[in-house]
Scaffold this motif. Sequence first.
Motif, mmCIF file in Angstrom:
data_model
loop_
_atom_site.group_PDB
_atom_site.id
_atom_site.type_symbol
_atom_site.label_atom_id
_atom_site.label_comp_id
_atom_site.label_asym_id
_atom_site.label_seq_id
_atom_site.Cartn_x
_atom_site.Cartn_y
_atom_site.Cartn_z
ATOM 1 N N LYS A 6 52.103 51.132 37.387
ATOM 2 C CA LYS A 6 51.753 49.908 38.108
ATOM 3 C C LYS A 6 51.868 50.137 39.622
ATOM 4 N N THR A 7 50.909 49.565 40.358
ATOM 5 C CA THR A 7 50.966 49.637 41.824
ATOM 6 C C THR A 7 52.037 48.684 42.336
ATOM 7 N N PRO A 8 52.949 49.175 43.165
ATOM 8 C CA PRO A 8 53.984 48.287 43.695
ATOM 9 C C PRO A 8 53.363 47.071 44.381
ATOM 10 N N ALA A 9 54.052 45.936 44.275
ATOM 11 C CA ALA A 9 53.527 44.686 44.823
ATOM 12 C C ALA A 9 53.276 44.784 46.317
ATOM 13 N N ARG A 10 54.168 45.461 47.048
ATOM 14 C CA ARG A 10 53.998 45.563 48.501
ATOM 15 C C ARG A 10 52.722 46.311 48.861
ATOM 16 N N VAL A 68 51.005 35.703 42.384
ATOM 17 C CA VAL A 68 51.977 35.185 43.339
ATOM 18 C C VAL A 68 53.091 36.217 43.481
ATOM 19 N N PHE A 69 53.403 36.566 44.692
ATOM 20 C CA PHE A 69 54.354 37.643 44.938
ATOM 21 C C PHE A 69 55.632 37.080 45.538
ATOM 22 N N ASN A 70 56.736 37.760 45.231
ATOM 23 C CA ASN A 70 58.022 37.286 45.739
ATOM 24 C C ASN A 70 58.190 37.623 47.221
ATOM 25 N N GLY A 71 59.219 37.028 47.824
ATOM 26 C CA GLY A 71 59.433 37.180 49.246
ATOM 27 C C GLY A 71 59.735 38.594 49.673
ATOM 28 N N THR A 72 60.403 39.365 48.828
ATOM 29 C CA THR A 72 60.755 40.737 49.193
ATOM 30 C C THR A 72 59.516 41.604 49.347
ATOM 31 N N ALA A 73 58.587 41.485 48.396
ATOM 32 C CA ALA A 73 57.352 42.262 48.467
ATOM 33 C C ALA A 73 56.534 41.869 49.691
ATOM 34 N N MET A 74 56.471 40.568 49.971
ATOM 35 C CA MET A 74 55.711 40.101 51.130
ATOM 36 C C MET A 74 56.335 40.616 52.426
ATOM 37 N N LYS A 75 57.651 40.573 52.514
ATOM 38 C CA LYS A 75 58.329 41.039 53.719
ATOM 39 C C LYS A 75 58.097 42.533 53.940
ATOM 40 N N ALA A 77 55.605 44.354 52.868
ATOM 41 C CA ALA A 77 54.212 44.591 53.233
ATOM 42 C C ALA A 77 53.954 44.229 54.692
ATOM 43 N N LEU A 78 54.488 43.093 55.137
ATOM 44 C CA LEU A 78 54.285 42.672 56.521
ATOM 45 C C LEU A 78 54.998 43.601 57.490
ATOM 46 N N ASP A 79 56.145 44.142 57.096
ATOM 47 C CA ASP A 79 56.838 45.114 57.943
ATOM 48 C C ASP A 79 55.954 46.344 58.167
ATOM 49 N N LEU A 80 55.306 46.827 57.083
ATOM 50 C CA LEU A 80 54.416 47.977 57.206
ATOM 51 C C LEU A 80 53.204 47.650 58.072
ATOM 52 N N ILE A 81 52.612 46.479 57.853
ATOM 53 C CA ILE A 81 51.426 46.074 58.620
ATOM 54 C C ILE A 81 51.764 45.962 60.103
ATOM 55 N N GLU A 82 52.918 45.398 60.396
ATOM 56 C CA GLU A 82 53.336 45.248 61.787
ATOM 57 C C GLU A 82 53.510 46.610 62.445
ATOM 58 N N ALA A 83 54.093 47.554 61.728
ATOM 59 C CA ALA A 83 54.287 48.894 62.278
ATOM 60 C C ALA A 83 52.950 49.578 62.539
ATOM 61 N N LEU A 84 51.994 49.431 61.608
ATOM 62 C CA LEU A 84 50.677 50.035 61.791
ATOM 63 C C LEU A 84 49.917 49.401 62.953
ATOM 64 N N ALA A 85 50.098 48.080 63.142
ATOM 65 C CA ALA A 85 49.362 47.370 64.191
ATOM 66 C C ALA A 85 49.819 47.757 65.589
ATOM 67 N N MET A 86 51.014 48.303 65.716
ATOM 68 C CA MET A 86 51.511 48.671 67.037
ATOM 69 C C MET A 86 50.706 49.803 67.670
ATOM 70 N N SER A 87 49.937 50.519 66.839
ATOM 71 C CA SER A 87 49.095 51.599 67.375
ATOM 72 C C SER A 87 47.675 51.119 67.670
ATOM 73 N N GLN A 88 47.375 49.826 67.416
ATOM 74 C CA GLN A 88 46.038 49.291 67.664
ATOM 75 C C GLN A 88 45.877 48.911 69.137
ATOM 76 N N PRO A 89 44.631 48.812 69.612
ATOM 77 C CA PRO A 89 44.394 48.419 71.016
ATOM 78 C C PRO A 89 44.967 47.036 71.316
ATOM 79 N N VAL A 90 45.324 46.827 72.569
ATOM 80 C CA VAL A 90 45.882 45.549 73.006
ATOM 81 C C VAL A 90 44.754 44.549 73.230
ATOM 82 N N GLN A 91 44.944 43.323 72.751
ATOM 83 C CA GLN A 91 43.987 42.244 72.989
ATOM 84 C C GLN A 91 44.758 40.957 73.248
ATOM 85 N N GLN A 92 44.234 40.130 74.150
ATOM 86 C CA GLN A 92 44.904 38.903 74.525
ATOM 87 C C GLN A 92 44.480 37.770 73.601
ATOM 88 N N VAL A 93 45.407 36.840 73.331
ATOM 89 C CA VAL A 93 45.067 35.610 72.616
ATOM 90 C C VAL A 93 45.080 34.457 73.611
#
Length: 491
Positions: A6-10, A68-75, A77-93
Amino acid sequence: MSEDEKTPAREVIADYAQQHFRYFRTADGAVYAQKNGHPVARPIRSQGTSGSHRQELMVGLFNDGLGVFNGTAMKEALDLIEALAMSQPVQQVHIRVAPGFDGATWLDLGRNDGQSVRIHPTGWDILTPDPQEVCWRRTQLTGELPLPAKDTDGKGIDLLLRLCNFATAETECLAIAWLIGCLGPSVPVPAPFLTGPQGAGKSTGGRMLVRIIEGMSGDLRRAPKDEENLIAAVAAGWVTALDNLSHLTPDLSDAMCCIVTGAENIKRALYTDGDVVRARYRRPLLMTGIDVGVIRPDLAERLLPLRLERPGVRRTEAELWSEFAEILPVVLGSLLDLTVKVRAAEADIPTDLRMADFAHLCAQLDAATGLGALNAYRTSLDDLNDDVIEGDLLAQTVLKHADSLEPGAAQRMTSTEWLLCLTRLYAGEDCRPLPKGWPTTGKVLSDRLKRLQPTLAARGVLIDSGRTKEGRYIEMTRPAPPPPHPQEALH
């Protein structure tokens, strides 16, 4: 399938997120998520009630049948996404208004479908912006605007002014100039101060001006008790409107100056020892009140007094706001039409006024319409200078002393000598007691005179300071009047 296969939920969450969302970071390091093809971006760490990325990610996973995924898996996954996004170009909101490509600017209508107004040199259009061009940031203060009407022939401006109780035509053109300035993301605009007698509709007029930019949910609010809460409110919206002000503390006055012309606030990030959070802000500000007491000179240069008068006929709130909601699309369309004309107009930049960008906008408005906004703005600043002088006994004493100087003459003394001179002039022969707040040392006097420099200069008294071998000095000059123009001399 065995548990090992099985593929891990994260990983399921992370794969889904990267397929359906675009992730990027801003200059201050915050990571945002943007649904593919949609201009609205949400911070991935937000837990806000205005719709967080965590919520839209959970809804997407559920609606697409992934479960529906539990909070641990979501956290995780978001930790990984946040780390990957730090290498993306800067854009203003951006909130509500934003710069675009090719000299265009954008106005966020606050709609779920992302439709916005693109204001460009030849007109304006209702479009969904490319996420690479504009990223909108939505908060609870981001209200929805109606789709602006096309081909209004300018009648929306007249409909708006008919509902407001502005006392003079000069006040009306300054209000229009301020609204146009609010549609520019890079033009600092002075803060309108709606004033007038009790019952003049100051709060109602303020709400109308705010709701043209922020939608029908926009409203006035009481001034926060501390600067931190004020900055939080300012950062969450575009127009900040403070109602029924009766007193301005020095700290609140300084904070308002920063809001109008822009500043940065830095504080320690929560649950960290060394990380900081940066908050840059420059926002349109609006205030209402009968009288705020003594106005400090630096704030006076950033104010735009709009006087109202009591209406002859009263209307119910329900009737008034029903009509306003009905005409808002036409008002917004007319304002956009006028904004395009004003931006295209050519006019010289006044170089003698503090808010030079707004003064230039007034000059462009005059070139496009002939309303006389620049003269009205100059007159309003003169009135504010009078208010500053009337509320400052030191300024009155300096002007009284300057009257004794010959035109073109200068007088130089140390700050201590000036303090003694001005104190004697104020006290007079009867030695009347000095007022509260009168300078007690030469240093305090020097600082007060620096604040009063623009106000005194507007009344023909120049204050300068410097240093010689003998020490520091303060110089007061009363410039000679300019020689008459040759053609004037003939008459």
